[in-house]
Design a protein around this motif. Structure first.
Motif, PDB file in Angstrom:
ATOM      1  N   PHE A 119      73.209 -72.834  35.848  1.00  0.00           N
ATOM      2  CA  PHE A 119      71.825 -73.064  35.440  1.00  0.00           C
ATOM      3  C   PHE A 119      71.770 -73.501  33.989  1.00  0.00           C
ATOM      4  N   TYR A 120      71.161 -74.665  33.757  1.00  0.00           N
ATOM      5  CA  TYR A 120      70.937 -75.176  32.417  1.00  0.00           C
ATOM      6  C   TYR A 120      69.432 -75.329  32.211  1.00  0.00           C
ATOM      7  N   CYS A 121      69.005 -75.319  30.954  1.00  0.00           N
ATOM      8  CA  CYS A 121      67.572 -75.448  30.661  1.00  0.00           C
ATOM      9  C   CYS A 121      67.395 -75.906  29.219  1.00  0.00           C
ATOM     10  N   ASN A 122      66.287 -76.572  28.937  1.00  0.00           N
ATOM     11  CA  ASN A 122      66.004 -76.993  27.561  1.00  0.00           C
ATOM     12  C   ASN A 122      65.139 -75.975  26.817  1.00  0.00           C
ATOM     13  N   ASN A 123      64.867 -74.832  27.470  1.00  0.00           N
ATOM     14  CA  ASN A 123      64.022 -73.807  26.858  1.00  0.00           C
ATOM     15  C   ASN A 123      64.804 -72.515  26.697  1.00  0.00           C
ATOM     16  N   ALA A 124      64.899 -72.050  25.457  1.00  0.00           N
ATOM     17  CA  ALA A 124      65.699 -70.855  25.165  1.00  0.00           C
ATOM     18  C   ALA A 124      65.119 -69.606  25.795  1.00  0.00           C
ATOM     19  N   ASP A 125      63.785 -69.461  25.766  1.00  0.00           N
ATOM     20  CA  ASP A 125      63.165 -68.264  26.332  1.00  0.00           C
ATOM     21  C   ASP A 125      63.494 -68.107  27.811  1.00  0.00           C
ATOM     22  N   THR A 126      63.523 -69.227  28.529  1.00  0.00           N
ATOM     23  CA  THR A 126      63.844 -69.172  29.956  1.00  0.00           C
ATOM     24  C   THR A 126      65.267 -68.691  30.175  1.00  0.00           C
ATOM     25  N   LEU A 127      66.187 -69.167  29.363  1.00  0.00           N
ATOM     26  CA  LEU A 127      67.578 -68.740  29.496  1.00  0.00           C
ATOM     27  C   LEU A 127      67.744 -67.268  29.136  1.00  0.00           C
ATOM     28  N   VAL A 128      67.027 -66.804  28.129  1.00  0.00           N
ATOM     29  CA  VAL A 128      67.096 -65.391  27.756  1.00  0.00           C
ATOM     30  C   VAL A 128      66.585 -64.521  28.899  1.00  0.00           C
ATOM     31  N   SER A 129      65.462 -64.907  29.486  1.00  0.00           N
ATOM     32  CA  SER A 129      64.912 -64.147  30.615  1.00  0.00           C
ATOM     33  C   SER A 129      65.884 -64.109  31.784  1.00  0.00           C
ATOM     34  N   THR A 130      66.544 -65.238  32.042  1.00  0.00           N
ATOM     35  CA  THR A 130      67.529 -65.305  33.122  1.00  0.00           C
ATOM     36  C   THR A 130      68.702 -64.371  32.848  1.00  0.00           C
ATOM     37  N   ALA A 131      69.158 -64.336  31.595  1.00  0.00           N
ATOM     38  CA  ALA A 131      70.267 -63.458  31.236  1.00  0.00           C
ATOM     39  C   ALA A 131      69.876 -61.989  31.390  1.00  0.00           C
ATOM     40  N   ILE A 132      68.669 -61.641  30.971  1.00  0.00           N
ATOM     41  CA  ILE A 132      68.208 -60.253  31.085  1.00  0.00           C
ATOM     42  C   ILE A 132      68.189 -59.803  32.545  1.00  0.00           C
ATOM     43  N   GLU A 133      67.879 -60.736  33.441  1.00  0.00           N
ATOM     44  CA  GLU A 133      67.831 -60.405  34.865  1.00  0.00           C
ATOM     45  C   GLU A 133      69.199 -60.467  35.538  1.00  0.00           C
ATOM     46  N   GLY A 134      70.260 -60.627  34.735  1.00  0.00           N
ATOM     47  CA  GLY A 134      71.612 -60.605  35.289  1.00  0.00           C
ATOM     48  C   GLY A 134      72.157 -61.955  35.690  1.00  0.00           C
ATOM     49  N   GLY A 135      71.551 -63.036  35.159  1.00  0.00           N
ATOM     50  CA  GLY A 135      71.932 -64.373  35.596  1.00  0.00           C
ATOM     51  C   GLY A 135      73.139 -64.975  34.920  1.00  0.00           C
ATOM     52  N   GLY A 136      73.605 -64.417  33.802  1.00  0.00           N
ATOM     53  CA  GLY A 136      74.749 -65.006  33.141  1.00  0.00           C
ATOM     54  C   GLY A 136      74.855 -64.620  31.677  1.00  0.00           C
ATOM     55  N   ILE A 137      75.694 -65.384  30.961  1.00  0.00           N
ATOM     56  CA  ILE A 137      75.992 -65.117  29.548  1.00  0.00           C
ATOM     57  C   ILE A 137      75.266 -66.143  28.678  1.00  0.00           C
ATOM     58  N   ILE A 138      74.730 -65.683  27.561  1.00  0.00           N
ATOM     59  CA  ILE A 138      74.027 -66.577  26.633  1.00  0.00           C
ATOM     60  C   ILE A 138      74.631 -66.465  25.241  1.00  0.00           C
ATOM     61  N   LEU A 139      74.361 -67.488  24.435  1.00  0.00           N
ATOM     62  CA  LEU A 139      74.728 -67.496  23.014  1.00  0.00           C
ATOM     63  C   LEU A 139      73.502 -67.941  22.235  1.00  0.00           C
ATOM     64  N   PHE A 140      72.858 -66.974  21.555  1.00  0.00           N
ATOM     65  CA  PHE A 140      71.622 -67.271  20.853  1.00  0.00           C
ATOM     66  C   PHE A 140      71.557 -66.497  19.539  1.00  0.00           C
TER      67      PHE A 140
END
Length: 307
Positions: free
Chosen positions: A220-241
């Motif tokens: 999953f890729y996205c141009n919005n950081a908030d969406t990626l953070v929410s996905t990570a919180i729900e167990g969707g993967g690893i983020i670097l922010f």
């Protein structure tokens, strides 16, 4: 030469030029159209020339009116500058401050403090433009830019709030299910949630001594950081922010930082969080107090880095 022309008459004339009728000017200033018309006739008498063509549907300027509008506008501008300089010695900063700030940062770290700022300085008004795009402060009338990144060759003056620090993180549920990576190479076996912009996927820079680029991938890729953070919180993967974006989630235990012994970033150069303002001779008090207020609120180091 008649020196009896008032600033108010110049203001009325410039507004008449802008709106092209007396009625609109009268409504804006709580006057009657006849009063505005009478003031303009008095101004023409003082100038000993006709400044306005009075038509049935609209008002236009004579050649003399065009010249008067040009110099009258300069007079009002200089008057504005003088009053701002006088306010330098005032203990009550006043006026409108137009701010431009990144969308997420403004939402998290500026908006919560606006009520306190306005309470502390009751004569100040704020207008905030939230955008991640480039803004030209002169043409858009911006007093204060909050910008994050690598600042190069700026013609503006700058107050640095902090260096931006990055954290790699995932939810406890993700790490329990897939394990915790301990090296950049192990990330290739994980689902990395990466920003994808107009230049493609954002590289992650990771290293012990010197960060090197790693082109991590995921489902999953996205141009919005908030969406990626929410996905990570729900167990969707690893983020670097940056810490200012995910600090609250880390403190709440919704995310867990990993690979803490590595230097982490998304660029080769240090990124900073800054207040930028025009390089004028004197910084207006209304802008200065906003910068000082935010600096005080953010702290040193900034509160989002105090984990």
């Amino acid at each position: 030469m008649n020196y009896d022309v008032s600033l108010f008459e110049i203001k009325l004339f410039l507004m008449t030029k802008q709106y092209k009728n007396f009625s609109q000017v009268a409504r804006l200033l709580d006057m009657t159209p006849s009063s505005v018309s009478r003031k303009m006739a008095q101004l023409e008498t003082k100038m000993n020339t006709q400044l306005l063509h009075r038509h049935t549907r609209a008002i236009s300027l004579t050649d003399e009116g065009v010249a008067f509008a040009r110099y009258g506008g300069e007079i009002m501008h200089q008057y504005s500058l003088v009053t701002e300089q006088i306010e330098q010695n005032s203990n009550s900063p006043r006026g409108l401050v137009k701010i431009s700030a990144p969308v997420a940062f403004a939402h998290l770290h500026i908006a919560p403090y606006i009520p306190e700022l306005l309470s502390r300085y009751p004569l100040i008004k704020l207008e905030m433009q939230q955008t991640d795009s480039f803004v030209e402060p002169v043409t858009e009338g911006i007093d204060l830019l909050i910008r994050i990144g690598v600042i190069k060759n700026s013609s503006m003056r700058m107050k640095r709030f902090a260096t931006q620090h990055y954290v790699m993180a995932a939810s406890p549920s993700y790490l329990k299910r897939y394990g915790t990576p301990h090296s950049p190479e192990e990330l290739m076996e994980h689902n990395c949630l990466v920003i994808k912009g107009i230049n493609g996927l954002q590289p992650w820079y990771i290293g012990k001594d010197k960060p090197l680029p790693y082109h991590v991938t995921g489902a999953f890729y996205c141009n919005n950081a908030d969406t990626l953070v929410s996905t990570a919180i729900e167990g969707g993967g690893i983020i670097l922010f940056p810490t200012w974006l995910i600090g609250d989630a880390l403190k709440a235990g919704k995310l867990v930082s990993i690979m803490n012994d590595y230097q982490l970033s998304t660029t080769t150069e240090a990124q900073t969080i800054n207040a930028l303002y025009l390089d004028t001779q004197m910084l207006a008090p209304k802008v200065r107090v906003v910068i000082d207020f935010l600096s005080q609120k953010f702290g040193s180091p900034c509160y989002w880095d105090k984990r």
